[in-house]
Scaffold this motif. Structure first.
Motif, mmCIF file in Angstrom:
data_model
loop_
_atom_site.group_PDB
_atom_site.id
_atom_site.type_symbol
_atom_site.label_atom_id
_atom_site.label_comp_id
_atom_site.label_asym_id
_atom_site.label_seq_id
_atom_site.Cartn_x
_atom_site.Cartn_y
_atom_site.Cartn_z
ATOM 1 N N ALA A 26 21.259 2.248 35.685
ATOM 2 C CA ALA A 26 20.260 2.367 36.467
ATOM 3 C C ALA A 26 20.067 3.242 37.809
ATOM 4 O O ALA A 26 19.303 4.115 38.157
ATOM 5 C CB ALA A 26 19.710 0.799 36.944
ATOM 6 N N ALA A 27 21.160 3.183 38.480
ATOM 7 C CA ALA A 27 21.693 4.293 39.494
ATOM 8 C C ALA A 27 21.654 5.700 39.150
ATOM 9 O O ALA A 27 21.152 6.713 39.581
ATOM 10 C CB ALA A 27 22.963 3.981 40.321
ATOM 11 N N ALA A 28 22.311 5.999 37.817
ATOM 12 C CA ALA A 28 22.444 7.310 37.460
ATOM 13 C C ALA A 28 21.009 7.945 36.880
ATOM 14 O O ALA A 28 20.719 8.858 37.060
ATOM 15 C CB ALA A 28 23.451 7.150 36.022
ATOM 16 N N PHE A 29 20.110 6.749 36.158
ATOM 17 C CA PHE A 29 19.045 6.954 35.943
ATOM 18 C C PHE A 29 18.011 7.692 37.158
ATOM 19 O O PHE A 29 17.279 8.658 37.098
ATOM 20 C CB PHE A 29 18.054 6.076 35.047
ATOM 21 N N ARG A 30 18.194 6.907 38.319
ATOM 22 C CA ARG A 30 17.528 7.009 39.378
ATOM 23 C C ARG A 30 17.859 8.328 40.019
ATOM 24 O O ARG A 30 17.110 9.098 40.451
ATOM 25 C CB ARG A 30 17.403 6.007 40.353
ATOM 26 N N ARG A 31 19.169 8.559 40.107
ATOM 27 C CA ARG A 31 19.658 10.081 40.607
ATOM 28 C C ARG A 31 19.312 11.109 39.553
ATOM 29 O O ARG A 31 18.695 12.279 40.357
ATOM 30 C CB ARG A 31 21.128 9.892 40.732
ATOM 31 N N LEU A 32 19.230 10.903 38.204
ATOM 32 C CA LEU A 32 18.604 11.863 37.334
ATOM 33 C C LEU A 32 17.188 12.493 37.622
ATOM 34 O O LEU A 32 16.649 13.559 37.883
ATOM 35 C CB LEU A 32 18.747 11.512 36.191
ATOM 36 N N VAL A 33 16.282 11.116 37.798
ATOM 37 C CA VAL A 33 14.958 11.489 38.020
ATOM 38 C C VAL A 33 14.733 12.019 39.271
ATOM 39 O O VAL A 33 13.907 13.118 39.562
ATOM 40 C CB VAL A 33 14.218 10.091 38.114
ATOM 41 N N ALA A 34 15.450 11.774 40.474
ATOM 42 C CA ALA A 34 15.161 12.236 41.856
ATOM 43 C C ALA A 34 15.777 13.614 41.715
ATOM 44 O O ALA A 34 15.074 14.607 42.307
ATOM 45 C CB ALA A 34 16.279 11.654 42.738
ATOM 46 N N HIS A 35 16.691 14.120 41.074
ATOM 47 C CA HIS A 35 17.269 15.447 41.020
ATOM 48 C C HIS A 35 15.997 16.213 40.116
ATOM 49 O O HIS A 35 15.708 17.437 40.431
ATOM 50 C CB HIS A 35 18.435 15.620 40.065
ATOM 51 N N LEU A 36 15.433 15.830 38.874
ATOM 52 C CA LEU A 36 14.422 16.504 38.396
ATOM 53 C C LEU A 36 12.922 16.578 39.253
ATOM 54 O O LEU A 36 12.446 17.575 38.960
ATOM 55 C CB LEU A 36 14.112 15.980 37.048
ATOM 56 N N ARG A 37 12.877 15.818 40.085
ATOM 57 C CA ARG A 37 11.735 15.802 40.833
ATOM 58 C C ARG A 37 12.190 16.797 41.848
ATOM 59 O O ARG A 37 11.156 17.569 42.240
ATOM 60 C CB ARG A 37 11.515 14.655 41.616
ATOM 61 N N GLU A 38 13.119 17.219 42.194
ATOM 62 C CA GLU A 38 13.556 18.172 43.325
ATOM 63 C C GLU A 38 13.491 19.431 42.637
ATOM 64 O O GLU A 38 13.223 20.488 43.177
ATOM 65 C CB GLU A 38 15.035 17.878 44.043
ATOM 66 N N ARG A 39 13.894 19.573 41.444
ATOM 67 C CA ARG A 39 13.951 20.898 40.521
ATOM 68 C C ARG A 39 12.832 21.058 39.937
ATOM 69 O O ARG A 39 12.821 21.230 38.789
ATOM 70 C CB ARG A 39 15.331 20.798 39.723
#
Length: 102
Positions: free
Chosen positions: A14-27
């Motif tokens: 779940a933490a990895a998913f949240r980090r991926l989603v945050a990264h994609l929101r920034e990019r």
């Protein structure tokens, strides 16, 4: 490799998913077609997988609701703010490697 409990695995995933989603929101410069052409998945795929997991657990989410979770805003807003027209080259690459479920 350390033995992880099922709860730890779930929490770390779940933490990895949240980090991926945050990264994609920034990019926002990275378009979905770029992700599809390079990796075979995009933000929409993530939102579909999220919705499918919710439904498997008995929770009902609409396509728009799951997309808002991934995009951090309504999809139409993200498109208006960040989506650009794909080049003919990118479109051709997508069609050549397009997954059957897209």
């Amino acid at each position: 490799m350390p033995e992880l409990t099922e709860e730890q695995k779930r929490d770390f995933e779940a933490a990895a998913f949240r980090r991926l989603v945050a990264h994609l929101r920034e990019r926002t410069d990275v378009q979905n077609i770029d992700l599809m052409n390079l990796a075979g998945f995009c933000r929409n795929c993530l939102s579909n997988w999220y919705r499918e997991a919710a439904e498997a657990a008995g929770a009902s989410l609409s396509k728009d609701e799951s997309r808002e979770i991934v995009y951090g805003m309504p999809y139409a807003d993200w498109q208006a703010l960040h989506q650009t027209e794909a080049s003919d080259t990118k479109k051709a690459a997508f069609e050549a490697s397009r997954p059957k479920d897209h």
